[in-house]
Design an enzyme around this catalytic site. Structure first.
Site, PDB file in Angstrom:
ATOM      1  N   LYS A   1       5.396   1.853   8.561  1.00 24.10           N
ATOM      2  CA  LYS A   1       4.218   2.583   9.056  1.00 24.10           C
ATOM      3  C   LYS A   1       3.022   1.641   9.237  1.00 24.10           C
ATOM      4  CE  LYS A   1       3.997   6.378   6.804  1.00 24.10           C
ATOM      5  NZ  LYS A   1       3.724   7.362   5.743  1.00 24.10           N
TER       6      LYS A   1
ATOM      7  N   SER B   1      -7.148   5.173   4.572  1.00 27.73           N
ATOM      8  CA  SER B   1      -7.138   4.439   3.296  1.00 27.73           C
ATOM      9  C   SER B   1      -7.531   2.985   3.534  1.00 27.73           C
ATOM     10  CB  SER B   1      -5.742   4.484   2.661  1.00 27.73           C
ATOM     11  OG  SER B   1      -5.596   5.640   1.865  1.00 27.73           O
TER      12      SER B   1
ATOM     13  N   THR C   1      -4.524  12.448   7.173  1.00 25.88           N
ATOM     14  CA  THR C   1      -3.118  12.518   7.587  1.00 25.88           C
ATOM     15  C   THR C   1      -2.915  13.663   8.569  1.00 25.88           C
ATOM     16  OG1 THR C   1      -2.509  11.626   5.433  1.00 25.88           O
ATOM     17  CG2 THR C   1      -0.749  12.609   6.733  1.00 25.88           C
TER      18      THR C   1
ATOM     19  N   LYS D   1       0.858  -1.196   0.000  1.00 26.95           N
ATOM     20  CA  LYS D   1       0.000   0.000   0.000  1.00 26.95           C
ATOM     21  C   LYS D   1       0.881   1.229   0.000  1.00 26.95           C
ATOM     22  CE  LYS D   1      -4.165   1.815   0.760  1.00 26.95           C
ATOM     23  NZ  LYS D   1      -3.939   2.741  -0.364  1.00 26.95           N
TER      24      LYS D   1
ATOM     25  N   ASN E   1      -2.392  19.639   1.384  1.00 33.46           N
ATOM     26  CA  ASN E   1      -3.416  18.820   2.035  1.00 33.46           C
ATOM     27  C   ASN E   1      -3.098  18.589   3.507  1.00 33.46           C
ATOM     28  OD1 ASN E   1      -4.362  16.300   3.181  1.00 33.46           O
ATOM     29  ND2 ASN E   1      -5.249  15.790   1.207  1.00 33.46           N
TER      30      ASN E   1
ATOM     31  N   LYS F   1       5.155   2.308  -2.995  1.00 30.18           N
ATOM     32  CA  LYS F   1       5.050   3.728  -3.371  1.00 30.18           C
ATOM     33  C   LYS F   1       5.200   3.822  -4.879  1.00 30.18           C
ATOM     34  CE  LYS F   1       4.488   7.668  -1.158  1.00 30.18           C
ATOM     35  NZ  LYS F   1       3.767   7.881   0.102  1.00 30.18           N
TER      36      LYS F   1
HETATM   37  P1  NAD Z   1       0.367  18.484  -1.308  1.00 29.24           P
HETATM   38  O1  NAD Z   1       0.785  18.356  -2.708  1.00 29.24           O
HETATM   39  O2  NAD Z   1      -1.077  18.614  -0.995  1.00 29.24           O
HETATM   40  O3  NAD Z   1       1.117  19.714  -0.601  1.00 29.24           O
HETATM   41  C1  NAD Z   1       2.495  19.864  -0.587  1.00 29.24           C
HETATM   42  C2  NAD Z   1       2.770  21.275  -0.109  1.00 29.24           C
HETATM   43  O4  NAD Z   1       4.173  21.449   0.100  1.00 29.24           O
HETATM   44  C3  NAD Z   1       2.352  22.343  -1.113  1.00 29.24           C
HETATM   45  O5  NAD Z   1       1.734  23.409  -0.407  1.00 29.24           O
HETATM   46  C4  NAD Z   1       3.680  22.841  -1.693  1.00 29.24           C
HETATM   47  O6  NAD Z   1       3.628  24.187  -2.105  1.00 29.24           O
HETATM   48  C5  NAD Z   1       4.569  22.679  -0.480  1.00 29.24           C
HETATM   49  N1  NAD Z   1       5.987  22.611  -0.787  1.00 29.24           N
HETATM   50  C6  NAD Z   1       6.624  22.009  -1.811  1.00 29.24           C
HETATM   51  N2  NAD Z   1       7.945  22.200  -1.683  1.00 29.24           N
HETATM   52  C7  NAD Z   1       8.138  22.921  -0.550  1.00 29.24           C
HETATM   53  C8  NAD Z   1       9.260  23.442   0.137  1.00 29.24           C
HETATM   54  N3  NAD Z   1      10.479  23.236  -0.300  1.00 29.24           N
HETATM   55  N4  NAD Z   1       9.059  24.117   1.278  1.00 29.24           N
HETATM   56  C9  NAD Z   1       7.836  24.326   1.756  1.00 29.24           C
HETATM   57  N5  NAD Z   1       6.745  23.871   1.157  1.00 29.24           N
HETATM   58  C10 NAD Z   1       6.877  23.178   0.020  1.00 29.24           C
HETATM   59  O7  NAD Z   1       1.000  17.195  -0.571  1.00 29.24           O
HETATM   60  P2  NAD Z   1       0.517  16.521   0.762  1.00 29.24           P
HETATM   61  O8  NAD Z   1      -0.379  15.393   0.416  1.00 29.24           O
HETATM   62  O9  NAD Z   1       0.095  17.567   1.722  1.00 29.24           O
HETATM   63  O10 NAD Z   1       1.895  15.854   1.275  1.00 29.24           O
HETATM   64  C11 NAD Z   1       2.831  16.578   2.057  1.00 29.24           C
HETATM   65  C12 NAD Z   1       3.775  15.586   2.731  1.00 29.24           C
HETATM   66  O11 NAD Z   1       3.008  14.678   3.533  1.00 29.24           O
HETATM   67  C13 NAD Z   1       4.574  14.716   1.779  1.00 29.24           C
HETATM   68  O12 NAD Z   1       5.854  14.467   2.341  1.00 29.24           O
HETATM   69  C14 NAD Z   1       3.786  13.424   1.741  1.00 29.24           C
HETATM   70  O13 NAD Z   1       4.578  12.317   1.362  1.00 29.24           O
HETATM   71  C15 NAD Z   1       3.342  13.349   3.169  1.00 29.24           C
HETATM   72  N6  NAD Z   1       2.187  12.480   3.378  1.00 29.24           N
HETATM   73  C16 NAD Z   1       1.022  12.716   2.729  1.00 29.24           C
HETATM   74  C17 NAD Z   1      -0.064  11.860   2.952  1.00 29.24           C
HETATM   75  C18 NAD Z   1      -1.408  12.115   2.329  1.00 29.24           C
HETATM   76  O14 NAD Z   1      -2.370  11.443   2.721  1.00 29.24           O
HETATM   77  N7  NAD Z   1      -1.545  13.049   1.413  1.00 29.24           N
HETATM   78  C19 NAD Z   1       0.077  10.774   3.818  1.00 29.24           C
HETATM   79  C20 NAD Z   1       1.288  10.585   4.486  1.00 29.24           C
HETATM   80  C21 NAD Z   1       2.332  11.446   4.256  1.00 29.24           C
END
Ligand code: NAD
Length: 456
Positions: free
Chosen positions: A119, A383, A215, A95, A246, A131
């Site tokens: 995790k 999920s 998350t 997953k 997000n 992934k």
């Molecule tokens: P997203 O695409 O919704 O948002 C990412 C954000 O990070 C955006 O606002 C972008 O502008 C910003 N960003 C990009 N580069 C940056 C930088 N150098 N400095 C500051 N901000 C920056 O993505 P998301 O789903 O919110 O994921 C964010 C993190 O959380 C990732 O590492 C992802 O792997 C992790 N994550 C997400 C989920 C999920 O359910 N979406 C689950 C577990 C972990």
């Protein structure tokens, strides 16, 4: 956040993605996967776990690289590269999310898949880790180009994924709309509707209530639990959030509603800082309308409404706050800046925001790090609820989802926190120890050398 909002984020063409350090290399130029598995050895040393289990986890079980010919709106063809890595499936189907980003690499996807294995074991859901990713800047694509790419990715991956083998989900710059296209494409290929092949779908297409902010909510559950343990009141807790997508937005919104002071937020374009704390719902509204935080401080009326200083992403990490939440990309805290982090607590909502060689620096300075495999496990947990509902043909109420998520997060947090206190180890080592014990038990149950060398 609505699907339309999420879609518009992915479609943001006004801003370019910049990272403070390459997500595929750690601060010293080392590989991300090698850095990730280094923590296996650190944690494994203190555990009664068969060395074969540790060895098995150092090698992903399967990796697929595909070319995705994608028709552009002007008639031209772009051939994009995509990856899927299945790290380990001993505890169940693999997953993990799919990331669209210009700096995606196979090495990074391997590391992200490894973290998913750990995790899922830590939060105790019956999955292994995987992934996926595509090397692309989605902000340069039109909506139709993005749909063609997403469907093309599934056409190339259809034999590799499946509801009983490997189940994708959203990650950076992918969202519910993209998941919906992918589920539809897979269903067309299979000639039957297969909602459980993917999670994070739009609600009308079989998504779960509560997945969109899961998350961030899981991270919020960890922070409130930690505040309770430390006896710290929300009003006395200043929070900085790096990454306002997000995950960052959801966590900030919930913390703000509880009375925490969210004093700094940033996105790929930079950040803003207000020591008294922001009105987070207004920030989210401005960010999602303007698609960049810059609009919050540079456009007339808003400027007057929100009195904030600008900070760079590097400066945000080093602010004098009580809780720092990295919620963007990997490798943001390394040997280059670990000694300058002033927050006494870091809650890792991003995957891999801290390099392994920064851990001892933070530990020595007494910084409490709630590790990614615990702090951001809320997404994969809901999920799993979505997959379960799809297979049951049922849908749970939002209260049911929140209640079950909170129970999972609090139970995992308490286990890790108590183990860390009891054994005088870091929260990260305690989290890995817990995950590896479960993984080791599953791998050993299939037989290791000590079993096979016994006489019949
Ligand atoms: P997203 O695409 O919704 O948002 C990412 C954000 O990070 C955006 O606002 C972008 O502008 C910003 N960003 C990009 N580069 C940056 C930088 N150098 N400095 C500051 N901000 C920056 O993505 P998301 O789903 O919110 O994921 C964010 C993190 O959380 C990732 O590492 C992802 O792997 C992790 N994550 C997400 C989920 C999920 O359910 N979406 C689950 C577990 C972990």
């Amino acid at each position: 956040m609505t699907d339309a909002d999420a879609s518009s984020r992915t479609q943001d063409r006004d801003t370019s993605s910049r990272t403070t350090s390459s997500p595929t290399k750690d601060a010293n130029g080392g590989d991300v996967f090698a850095d990730a598995v280094r923590r296996l050895d650190t944690a494994g040393r203190h555990l009664d776990i068969d060395p074969e289990a540790i060895e098995r986890l150092k090698h992903p079980r399967a990796m697929l690289t595909v070319s995705i010919p994608t028709r552009m709106d002007d008639g031209s063809l772009r051939v994009l590269t995509g990856y899927r890595v299945q790290h380990d499936n001993t505890r169940g189907p693999t997953k993990g999310g799919i990331r669209y980003h210009p700096e995606v690499s196979l090495d990074e996807v391997k590391a992200l898949a490894f973290w998913m294995t750990c995790k899922c074991a830590l939060i105790d859901i019956p999955y292994g880790g995987a992934k996926g990713g595509v090397i692309v800047n989605p902000k340069e694509l039109s909506r139709l180009e993005l749909e063609r790419l997403s469907r093309g990715f599934i056409q190339q991956m259809a034999d590799f994924i499946g509801p009983d083998t490997d189940i994708p989900a959203p990650d950076v710059y992918t969202n519910a709309m993209v998941m919906g296209w992918m589920m539809d494409e897979y269903s067309k290929i299979m000639r039957r509707r297969v909602p459980d092949v993917i999670t994070g779908k739009p609600i009308p297409l079989g998504g779960s209530l509560g997945r969109e902010d899961a998350t961030g909510r899981g991270g919020y559950n960890c922070i409130t639990r930690l505040s309770h343990r430390l006896g710290k009141a929300p009003a006395d807790t200043r929070v900085a959030v790096q990454g306002f997508g997000n995950v960052g937005q959801s966590a900030a919104r919930l913390l703000h509603a509880d009375g925490y002071r969210v004093v700094a937020v940033s996105d790929s374009q930079g950040g803003i800082y207000q020591p008294d704390g922001f009105d987070v719902p207004s920030l989210i509204q401005f960010k999602n309308e303007s698609r960049e935080l810059k609009a919050v401080y540079c456009s007339g009326s808003v400027c007057e409404m929100i009195n904030a200083a600008t900070v760079t992403n590097e400066e945000l990490l080093e602010l004098d706050v009580d809780v720092l939440i990295p919620a963007a990309l990997g490798n943001q805290i390394s040997t280059a800046n670990a000694a300058r982090i002033r927050a006494p607590v870091i809650v890792e909502l991003a995957n891999g925001p801290t390099t392994s060689d920064a851990d001892p620096i933070l530990n020595e300075r007494g910084v409490l790090v709630v590790p990614d495999i615990l702090a951001n496990a809320g997404g994969v947990t809901v999920s799993y609820f979505e997959w379960t509902q799809n297979r049951q043909g049922m849908s749970w109420s939002i209260d049911e989802v929140h209640r079950r998520l909170q129970a999972k997060m609090v139970s995992a947090f308490d286990t890790v926190y108590d183990k860390a206190r009891h054994e005088e180890i870091s929260l990260r080592d305690a989290a890995y120890a817990e995950a590896l014990t479960r993984l080791g038990a599953a791998i050993s149950a299939q037989g290791t050398q000590s079993y096979f060398e016994q006489p019949n």
